[in-house]
Design an enzyme around this catalytic site. Structure first.
Site, PDB file in Angstrom:
ATOM      1  N   SER A 129       0.829  -1.199   0.000  1.00 54.77           N
ATOM      2  CA  SER A 129       0.000   0.000   0.000  1.00 54.77           C
ATOM      3  C   SER A 129       0.868   1.255   0.000  1.00 54.77           C
ATOM      4  O   SER A 129       1.638   1.474  -0.937  1.00 54.77           O
ATOM      5  CB  SER A 129      -0.961  -0.041   1.192  1.00 54.77           C
ATOM      6  OG  SER A 129      -1.970   0.922   1.077  1.00 54.77           O
ATOM      7  N   ASP A 176      -9.711  -4.532  -4.518  1.00 53.64           N
ATOM      8  CA  ASP A 176      -8.910  -3.472  -3.909  1.00 53.64           C
ATOM      9  C   ASP A 176      -8.975  -2.258  -4.824  1.00 53.64           C
ATOM     10  O   ASP A 176      -8.701  -2.371  -6.029  1.00 53.64           O
ATOM     11  CB  ASP A 176      -7.463  -3.946  -3.749  1.00 53.64           C
ATOM     12  CG  ASP A 176      -6.547  -2.905  -3.122  1.00 53.64           C
ATOM     13  OD1 ASP A 176      -7.008  -1.779  -2.854  1.00 53.64           O
ATOM     14  OD2 ASP A 176      -5.373  -3.221  -2.908  1.00 53.64           O
ATOM     15  N   HIS A 215      -7.928  -5.343   0.030  1.00 49.50           N
ATOM     16  CA  HIS A 215      -6.717  -4.614   0.394  1.00 49.50           C
ATOM     17  C   HIS A 215      -6.132  -5.125   1.716  1.00 49.50           C
ATOM     18  O   HIS A 215      -6.853  -5.543   2.608  1.00 49.50           O
ATOM     19  CB  HIS A 215      -7.057  -3.126   0.530  1.00 49.50           C
ATOM     20  CG  HIS A 215      -5.867  -2.234   0.659  1.00 49.50           C
ATOM     21  ND1 HIS A 215      -5.022  -1.961  -0.382  1.00 49.50           N
ATOM     22  CD2 HIS A 215      -5.373  -1.551   1.722  1.00 49.50           C
ATOM     23  CE1 HIS A 215      -4.070  -1.147   0.010  1.00 49.50           C
ATOM     24  NE2 HIS A 215      -4.253  -0.887   1.293  1.00 49.50           N
TER      25      HIS A 215
END
Length: 370
Positions: free
Chosen positions: A201, A314, A344
């Site tokens: 991320s 995601d 995610h």
């Protein structure tokens, strides 16, 4: 202990055939227990239902939280209590080092059985958390498992967080840590020509930015980048990328659960171009066009070989696969994987979803191939 059988990990490992998705060669890995299109992985589905039940039981606060309290609530909610899947003894080291203007915590994990072995591969891991949160502790178990599987030294950087320390503080911490480890490779028992940098991320964003700076400076310290559902742009409509809900196939009976999972990277009616995501991390809006903030806007030529990971449900998947395509077109060797049915931050759920373990194996194999 795993919440799933070893056979599921074996089945995921067997899936290595590329298909073309939106012009990008992608290995699509699905759980054989759920083969229908648009459905959540059954282990992800179980966790999401538990989260929904827990949130419904929570009483609302008596008074609205202050901005400082709200930030702390967000930080406290990040991460997942994952499992230790190691089968050998892993040593942990910790040191605090002065890097530029900041003192940075540096954790490292390595198998005891090979602690004296020189020239091991190395992964420098940068945790996620939206540049404002996340901790090294949330990814300790994945880092420890990768260290075992690759017989490697895995570092875990405790970098500065916004908004207390806005860009480029955290980015500088990460790049300076890479440089420090590179310069002290022999002391750590690693081969400085086998250093990979990876993150999830926001950590994937910082990884991609570090690889760009390494290329720009000509230092060539990074042999591989591992981008795990990375954010590579703060701008929604740019350079072949535009976020569209139609790019996510959702089973109607699960839409109410899946749709909220797509929030990261998703434009809103108040912010249709997705620009406001920068406010806590960046000093000014102009910084969104800095390639060290939005790597998709940079030149990808000469970057290191790349493993790029996405999750089907995601909101960052679209931009990460666009970046994979851009890297490949620039001549960078890229392996792109999309995990079907996942959401995610699934690497945080090691031991609870088989895809997290499969991903650790993929990263370890990439390290061993350096």
């Amino acid at each position: 202990m795993r919440e799933y059988g070893q056979e599921l990990v074996n089945a995921l490992q067997a899936q290595q055939e590329e298909v073309s998705l939106n012009g990008t060669p992608v290995i699509v890995k699905g759980n054989p227990e759920e083969t229908r299109a648009g459905y959540l992985d059954p282990y992800e589905l179980k966790l999401i239902r538990q989260w929904i039940d827990a949130s419904q039981q929570q009483a609302p606060p008596a008074t609205p939280p202050t901005p400082e309290q709200q930030l702390q609530l967000i930080r406290d909610a990040m991460g997942f209590p994952n499992r230790n899947l190691n089968t050998v003894e892993i040593y942990t080291g910790y040191e605090r080092i002065q890097l530029g203007d900041n003192e940075v915590g540096l954790w490292r994990y390595y198998p005891r059985k090979s602690m004296r072995k020189p020239n091991k591969p190395c992964l420098i891991y940068i945790h996620g958390g939206g540049w404002i949160g996340g901790t090294v502790f949330a990814v300790e178990n994945p880092c420890r498992l990768i260290a075992e599987l690759a017989d490697a030294v895995v570092f875990n950087i405790d970098y500065s967080l916004a908004p207390e320390h806005k860009f480029p503080n955290g980015f500088n911490d990460c790049f300076n840590a890479v440089q420090y480890i590179y310069e002290h490779a022999e002391e750590y028992g690693i081969d400085r020509n086998r250093i990979a940098v990876g993150g999830d991320s926001a950590g994937g964003n910082l990884t991609a930015a570090a690889a760009l700076k390494d290329r720009d400076l000509g230092t060539r310290m990074i042999a591989q980048q591992v981008l795990i559902y990375p954010c590579v742009t703060f701008i929604n409509d740019v350079k072949g990328y535009r976020w569209e809900l139609s790019q996510f196939e959702m089973a109607e009976e699960q839409r109410a659960m899946i749709d909220p999972m797509l929030g990261i990277g998703r434009p809103t009616e108040a912010d249709p171009e997705g620009k406001k995501a920068w406010e806590l991390y960046l000093p000014t809006e102009e910084d969104v066009r800095n390639p060290y903030v939005s790597p998709l806007l940079g030149d990808s030529k000469g970057l290191p070989r790349t493993l790029c990971i996405g999750a089907e449900f995601d909101g960052l998947r679209i931009q990460s696969e666009v970046y994979s395509k851009q890297l490949a077109e620039a001549g960078v060797p890229v392996k792109t994987i999309r995990y079907k049915g996942c959401t995610h931050a699934f690497i945080d759920r090691l031991g609870f979803v088989p895809q997290a373990e499969d991903l650790c194996i993929e990263i370890a194999e990439a390290l061993k191939a350096l």
